[in-house]
Motif scaffolding. Structure first.
Motif, mmCIF file in Angstrom:
data_model
loop_
_atom_site.group_PDB
_atom_site.id
_atom_site.type_symbol
_atom_site.label_atom_id
_atom_site.label_comp_id
_atom_site.label_asym_id
_atom_site.label_seq_id
_atom_site.Cartn_x
_atom_site.Cartn_y
_atom_site.Cartn_z
ATOM 1 N N LEU A 192 0.834 -1.214 0.000
ATOM 2 C CA LEU A 192 0.000 0.000 0.000
ATOM 3 C C LEU A 192 0.864 1.257 0.000
ATOM 4 O O LEU A 192 0.547 2.255 -0.672
ATOM 5 N N ALA A 193 1.954 1.193 0.784
ATOM 6 C CA ALA A 193 2.851 2.367 0.812
ATOM 7 C C ALA A 193 3.454 2.600 -0.549
ATOM 8 O O ALA A 193 3.585 3.756 -1.012
ATOM 9 N N ARG A 194 3.869 1.551 -1.218
ATOM 10 C CA ARG A 194 4.433 1.696 -2.571
ATOM 11 C C ARG A 194 3.397 2.245 -3.531
ATOM 12 O O ARG A 194 3.700 3.110 -4.378
ATOM 13 N N LYS A 195 2.179 1.757 -3.403
ATOM 14 C CA LYS A 195 1.124 2.264 -4.286
ATOM 15 C C LYS A 195 0.816 3.716 -3.974
ATOM 16 O O LYS A 195 0.565 4.527 -4.891
ATOM 17 N N ASP A 196 0.864 4.070 -2.678
ATOM 18 C CA ASP A 196 0.631 5.473 -2.316
ATOM 19 C C ASP A 196 1.723 6.360 -2.908
ATOM 20 O O ASP A 196 1.458 7.476 -3.417
ATOM 21 N N GLU A 197 2.978 5.878 -2.865
ATOM 22 C CA GLU A 197 4.079 6.644 -3.462
ATOM 23 C C GLU A 197 3.882 6.785 -4.976
ATOM 24 O O GLU A 197 4.114 7.869 -5.562
ATOM 25 N N LEU A 198 3.452 5.696 -5.610
ATOM 26 C CA LEU A 198 3.221 5.738 -7.060
ATOM 27 C C LEU A 198 2.081 6.688 -7.399
ATOM 28 O O LEU A 198 2.188 7.484 -8.354
ATOM 29 N N ILE A 199 1.046 6.641 -6.603
ATOM 30 C CA ILE A 199 -0.088 7.549 -6.846
ATOM 31 C C ILE A 199 0.338 9.001 -6.653
ATOM 32 O O ILE A 199 -0.030 9.903 -7.417
ATOM 33 N N ALA A 200 1.115 9.222 -5.586
ATOM 34 C CA ALA A 200 1.578 10.596 -5.329
ATOM 35 C C ALA A 200 2.461 11.086 -6.477
ATOM 36 O O ALA A 200 2.394 12.248 -6.895
ATOM 37 N N ASP A 201 3.337 10.204 -6.977
ATOM 38 C CA ASP A 201 4.204 10.588 -8.099
ATOM 39 C C ASP A 201 3.378 10.885 -9.338
ATOM 40 O O ASP A 201 3.618 11.891 -10.043
ATOM 41 N N ALA A 208 0.276 11.807 -9.411
ATOM 42 C CA ALA A 208 -0.495 13.037 -9.172
ATOM 43 C C ALA A 208 0.385 14.272 -9.400
ATOM 44 O O ALA A 208 -0.061 15.289 -9.959
ATOM 45 N N GLY A 209 1.644 14.209 -8.995
ATOM 46 C CA GLY A 209 2.569 15.341 -9.216
ATOM 47 C C GLY A 209 2.830 15.564 -10.680
ATOM 48 O O GLY A 209 2.847 16.704 -11.149
ATOM 49 N N ARG A 210 3.051 14.499 -11.402
ATOM 50 C CA ARG A 210 3.293 14.593 -12.835
ATOM 51 C C ARG A 210 2.061 15.206 -13.519
ATOM 52 O O ARG A 210 2.169 16.043 -14.421
ATOM 53 N N LEU A 211 0.855 14.766 -13.087
ATOM 54 C CA LEU A 211 -0.367 15.254 -13.685
ATOM 55 C C LEU A 211 -0.523 16.754 -13.418
ATOM 56 O O LEU A 211 -0.942 17.548 -14.300
ATOM 57 N N ALA A 212 -0.167 17.135 -12.204
ATOM 58 C CA ALA A 212 -0.267 18.554 -11.851
ATOM 59 C C ALA A 212 0.666 19.403 -12.723
ATOM 60 O O ALA A 212 0.317 20.519 -13.162
ATOM 61 N N VAL A 213 1.899 18.916 -13.000
ATOM 62 C CA VAL A 213 2.837 19.661 -13.839
ATOM 63 C C VAL A 213 2.293 19.782 -15.254
ATOM 64 O O VAL A 213 2.376 20.836 -15.891
ATOM 65 N N LEU A 214 1.743 18.693 -15.779
ATOM 66 C CA LEU A 214 1.181 18.743 -17.123
ATOM 67 C C LEU A 214 0.005 19.708 -17.204
ATOM 68 O O LEU A 214 -0.161 20.429 -18.193
ATOM 69 N N GLU A 215 -0.820 19.654 -16.186
ATOM 70 C CA GLU A 215 -1.978 20.581 -16.211
ATOM 71 C C GLU A 215 -1.545 22.040 -16.102
ATOM 72 O O GLU A 215 -2.169 22.934 -16.683
#
Length: 473
Positions: free
Chosen positions: A453-462, A464-471
């Motif tokens: 779950l922690a790894r998935k949370d890190e992947l989701i956070a990463d 989400a950050g990438r998506l924010a930069v693109l937006e």
């Protein structure tokens, strides 16, 4: 012939005032005393009968003593034989109505009303008692239609050592005759040290029972020096419920309670901490019913080398599959009605770790037990010793009041039967078994899921950050 006047008798000289004078009609006389007259009468009285004893009372002629046989005296009351004494000293008491033969009265509590004394040798030259000499005995026999059975029941008080001025150990034996036999056998023995043996003549403890026992009531154990009631064995303790000897296989509960069956804070525990197990690899409990779960030690003070769970352990655990299954013994017993279970397979856990170069047995969650062939002793009843017993009777050559010969015991050696180990039988074949500690497996599963779950949370956070930069662009 006419009586002669007294003054016509020829007088004898030296008459005493207490003398009696018997005069003859022909003249002369005999001088004697009352004592010599009584002595003469006693020595020359008739034998008599039970109805008219030879020595009786003027006011009660059917009560007294008569000679019932050669060298034998019988006391009669109301014309009925009461006590007969033979030349051997054997005494027979005859009664058809009285149940209580002796009434003994004593106002002194410390004085025994009956005392038996035994010595070897003769009355004028007694010798010391030796080990196993009978000091006193009460034996009983019954008439079976043609003769008297041997004394098949009795109590004997015996010397337990050669007697000296400082040694006089004793023991008591209680004996009965078994059904279908006549000779008595020792059933209970009280030894000099207070040990009591039932079905053994050599008890090794305060109560030594040879054979099975049955208690219908409550068995209360006293406390030892530490305040404990204790059951001790030299080769394990076997608790069996159900029928003892009937061959019944019906199980019965073994219930643990305090004396009154009420609630309390007592516990079933080992004498040492963290030492004993419940069950073994070869002999397991089938089900444990409990109101709450087990409590496992988790005190930090009991642990060392505390650290994070290695990722390689969690990686190996990720390869383990949870499965459903049925137990083979349940299928054999219930067929298709055997229930499904959910869990893990121990060997698959082992293989998953082994595939990554890890030894799962170094982790407490995987267990492996193996055992040698399990045996228990086989016992049989065999001869373990010998003892002196009554094996029959023989004649004494003396006739009793009824004309029958008085008998005496014939002693012999009897085999003492006891349980002897004659071999062993197999109760469990040699084998092995894999197992799991499910609490640790579940902890490993929880740790693996946390990491994932922690790894998935890190992947989701990463992401989400990438998506924010693109937006933002």
């Amino acid at each position: 012939m006419a009586d002669t006047p007294f003054n016509a008798f020829t007088l004898v000289s030296s008459l005493n005032d207490t003398d009696l004078f018997l005069a003859y009609r022909a003249g002369g006389g005999i001088n004697f005393t009352p004592l010599t007259l009584a002595t003469y009468a006693g020595q020359h009285s008739a034998d008599g009968t039970a109805a008219l004893p030879g020595m009786a009372f003027a006011s009660d002629p059917d009560t007294g003593i008569y000679r019932s046989a050669a060298n034998q005296l019988t006391i009669v009351t109301a014309g009925t034989e009461a006590i007969t004494v033979a030349s051997t000293g054997n005494t027979q008491i005859t009664s058809t109505t009285e149940v209580l033969r002796f009434n003994i009265y004593s106002n002194t509590a410390a004085i025994a009303p009956q005392i038996s004394r035994r010595a070897r040798g003769t009355p004028t030259a007694p010798l010391g008692v030796l080990n196993n000499d009978v000091l006193w005995s009460v034996l009983a026999s019954g008439y079976h239609g043609t003769e008297w059975n041997s004394n098949g029941v009795g109590i004997r008080m015996l010397a337990a050592e050669d007697f000296t001025s400082t040694a006089g150990g004793t023991k008591i034996e209680f004996a009965t005759a078994p059904l279908g036999a006549t000779g008595r056998q020792a059933r209970m023995m009280i030894m000099p040290d207070g040990n009591v043996g039932i079905n053994t003549t050599s008890p090794s403890s305060k109560l030594h029972v040879s054979g099975d026992t049955l208690a219908d009531g409550v068995m209360v154990l006293g406390t030892n020096a530490n305040g404990w009631g204790r059951i001790a064995t030299s080769n394990g303790l076997y608790l069996q419920s159900g029928s003892l000897n009937s061959g019944s296989s019906v199980a019965r509960d073994i219930i643990l309670s305090n004396m009154y069956g009420t609630a309390g804070g007592a516990a079933i525990r080992g004498v040492l901490d963290n030492t004993w197990t419940i069950g073994t690899g070869a002999f397991r409990f089938s089900t444990v019913y409990a109101a709450t779960g087990s409590i496992n030690t988790s005190d930090e003070r009991s642990k060392q080398d505390i650290g994070e769970i290695p990722d390689e352990w969690l990686d190996a655990w990720g390869d383990v599959e949870w499965v459903r299954y049925k137990f083979r013994d349940a299928v054999e017993e219930k067929g298709d009605d055997a229930r499904w279970h959910i869990g893990l397979i121990a060997q698959r856990v082992r293989d998953a770790f082994d595939a990554r170069g890890l030894d799962a047995l170094s982790i407490g969650l995987l267990c492996y037990d193996e055992w040698e062939e399990q045996r228990e002793p086989v016992v049989e009843e065999r001869v373990i010793g010998h003892e002196d017993v009554v094996v029959g009777q023989e004649g004494t050559g003396v006739l009793g009041p009824d004309g029958a010969e008085i008998m005496r015991d014939v002693m012999g050696r009897r085999e003492i039967i006891g349980q002897v180990q004659v071999g062993e039988r197999i109760i469990a074949e040699a084998g092995d078994r894999w197992g799991l500690r499910y609490d640790e497996c579940q902890a490993m599963e929880a740790a693996w899921q946390r990491r994932e779950l922690a790894r998935k949370d890190e992947l989701i956070a990463d992401l989400a950050g990438r998506l924010a930069v693109l937006e933002a662009a």
